[in-house]
Design an enzyme around this catalytic site. Structure first.
Site, PDB file in Angstrom:
ATOM      1  N   CYS B  86       0.831  -1.200   0.000  1.00  0.00           N
ATOM      2  CA  CYS B  86       0.000   0.000   0.000  1.00  0.00           C
ATOM      3  C   CYS B  86       0.870   1.256   0.000  1.00  0.00           C
ATOM      4  CB  CYS B  86      -1.011  -0.021   1.139  1.00  0.00           C
ATOM      5  SG  CYS B  86      -2.353   1.169   0.913  1.00  0.00           S
ATOM      6  N   HIS B 190      -3.856  -4.906  -0.045  1.00  0.00           N
ATOM      7  CA  HIS B 190      -3.384  -5.375   1.254  1.00  0.00           C
ATOM      8  C   HIS B 190      -3.403  -6.905   1.290  1.00  0.00           C
ATOM      9  CE1 HIS B 190      -3.065  -1.615   3.499  1.00  0.00           C
ATOM     10  NE2 HIS B 190      -4.042  -1.195   2.727  1.00  0.00           N
ATOM     11  N   GLU B 192      -2.281  -8.855   3.476  1.00  0.00           N
ATOM     12  CA  GLU B 192      -2.583  -9.313   4.847  1.00  0.00           C
ATOM     13  C   GLU B 192      -4.071  -9.245   5.143  1.00  0.00           C
ATOM     14  OE1 GLU B 192      -1.397  -6.452   3.984  1.00  0.00           O
ATOM     15  OE2 GLU B 192      -2.021  -4.848   5.326  1.00  0.00           O
TER      16      GLU B 192
END
EC number: 4.3.2.10
Lengths: 288, 210
Positions: B86, B190, B192
């Site tokens: 990001c 993202h 994650e």
């Protein structure tokens, strides 16, 4: 193409997930980390964890709870409840939150929206509004005082966007826990005044309510709290039904793509020959 | 027993470091540190530059911690693999125009620009979007084309050299989703927070270094 999001709101009160009805009654559901582990496995697109006791008890956010639940969820986590300053936001981000929902503080300290957006980016700042219809006009509801304020919802939403909010989470107090479906009029009016994504909340009973809100309004996401808690694979089954009409993400291993539903959106039993053919089917575990 | 790679998630005060660590640990890697300590960075097999937040705050925090020089040496001279996420990916650019013009690390030439889209496209670009993968190896070997990843950003990385863009998504314009230049990787989404697809991408990244 960008998908419409199916979010799950996890309402936490004194450390326990609860079912909220009309902002008045609360029924216990279970532990937050277990709720989040399941929602994640079932492929929810986003989790919104709201601690409704934090502001009331004046405790601020429960950082330990967030630290634990963030180990169980690999989808975006929005955290709200009791957030009133930058240091709390920083600590929540450190604990694993991705976005912060500001409700009470957004009303009383508008500078916090701008400051948080400047430091953490506006994508991080979700302004959460509880809307109630009073004499035909939508007003902001104060869940602590349990009454509406003399603030008009749409002008406040617009103001929040201007101040730096990245998303608006709009909850209909009238529909909360009612199972009557989303407030379509409210959502349409909000979407007309802001250009940031809107998350609809309050009133969802089943997949049809999601289909309705996505086909009749421009909301980017819609959320349910209560009904996701009460049956196995609630998220992927609901998403399988929605996916027949709306472009959403359906990538769970059990995707129910070939499932059929009855009029109450319950899964129909598969035909006997299909079940028979599945008897000796070996399902390989997905290894990442 | 195969030695586990040592992964350092660079802690510079604005990243969502814990989420990234949670995802990597979930895959079974134990040797994961959240740190901005020079020794840790030097001893790492791979670095991750996470990011949530505004570009200006991010680059200033990196400078305040005197990380620019050591990162330049580790990444450009020693060719240590690094993954920016990001804003961490945007930091790889030459400069950003978020809240005024700010210089980035300039590892991958390009500029970070505001998403200026037609009215029906909300900004920030939030949500799950299909990612069109131009180059599967090494970051996307486990993901199929048009896999969904979670995006949340108002600015995008406009690379000068189209070759550096290894994946993109369509949101009114072509939005850079992933970049690569040798050992330097960056993703706008993202991983994650992209459920199993994100975990697969982390597995690919770590497999590629060991």
């Amino acid at each position: 193409m960008l998908k419409k999001r199916i979010a799950a709101t996890v309402v936490v009160r004194d450390g326990i997930v609860v079912q909220s009805i009309g902002f008045e009654k609360y029924l216990p559901v279970g532990k937050p980390d277990i709720a989040i582990e399941f929602l994640n496995q079932w492929g929810v697109d986003e989790i919104i964890l709201i601690d409704i006791s934090a502001t009331k008890n004046n405790t601020g956010p429960q950082f330990d709870v967030i630290r634990e639940v963030s180990k169980k969820g690999f989808v975006p986590l929005t955290v709200g409840g009791g957030v009133s300053n930058i240091e709390q936001i920083r600590e929540l981000m450190n604990c694993g939150a991705d976005k912060i929902s500001i409700n009470k503080a957004a009303i009383h300290n508008k500078a916090l929206i701008t400051e948080a957006a400047h430091i953490f980016g506006n994508q991080c700042v979700v302004v959460s509004l509880d809307a109630i219809k009073i004499d035909g006009k939508y007003k902001v509801y104060d869940y602590i005082l349990r009454k509406h304020l003399d603030i008009e919802v749409f002008s406040f939403a617009k103001e929040a966007e201007r101040l730096g909010a990245g998303e608006i989470l709009i909850n209909s107090v009238d529909r909360d826990g009612s199972y009557l479906g989303f407030d379509i009029e409210l959502m349409n009016e909000i979407c007309a005044v802001v250009n940031i994504p809107v998350i609809a909340a309050g009133g969802a009973k089943n997949a049809n309510d999601f289909i309705e809100v996505f086909s009749k309004t421009k909301v980017s996401a819609a959320s349910a709290a209560n009904f996701f808690n009460f049956f196995e694979h609630s998220v992927n089954i609901t998403k399988a039904k929605i996916n027949k009409e709306i472009n959403i993400r359906l990538e769970t291993f059990a995707d129910y793509k070939d499932a059929e539903f009855d009029s109450d959106i319950r899964l129909k039993k598969k035909a006997d020959d299909v079940l028979e053919s599945m008897l000796y089917l070996k399902i390989e575990k997905e290894i990442i | 027993m195969i030695k586990q790679p040592s992964i350092v998630i660079i802690d510079y005060g604005v990243g969502n470091t814990q989420s990234v660590a949670n995802a990597i640990k979930f895959l079974g890697y134990k040797n994961v540190k959240i740190s901005c300590d020079f020794n840790d960075i030097e001893n790492a097999d791979a670095l991750i530059l996470p990011g949530v937040g505004a570009f200006e705050e991010a680059i200033q925090n990196i400078k305040k911690r005197n990380l620019v020089e050591i990162l330049n040496y580790q990444v450009l001279d020693l060719k240590k693999p690094i993954l920016g996420i990001c804003v961490g990916m945007q930091l790889l650019a030459t400069y950003s125009e978020e809240n005024g013009k700010h210089e980035g690390l300039n590892w991958i030439k390009g500029e970070v620009k505001k998403l200026n889209l037609s009215r029906e496209f909300s900004v920030p670009h939030v949500g799950w979007n299909d990612v069109i993968i131009k180059s599967k190896d090494p970051l996307f070997t486990k993901n199929t084309d048009l896999s969904n990843f979670y995006f949340d950003h108002s600015f995008y990385f406009d690379c000068y050299d189209e070759q550096n863009v290894i994946a993109y998504c369509d949101y009114d314009i072509k939005v850079t989703a992933a970049v690569q230049k040798g050992n330097i990787f960056g993703v706008q989404f993202h991983p994650e927070k992209s459920h199993n697809n994100g975990l697969k991408m982390f597995r690919d990244f770590i497999n590629s270094i060991s």
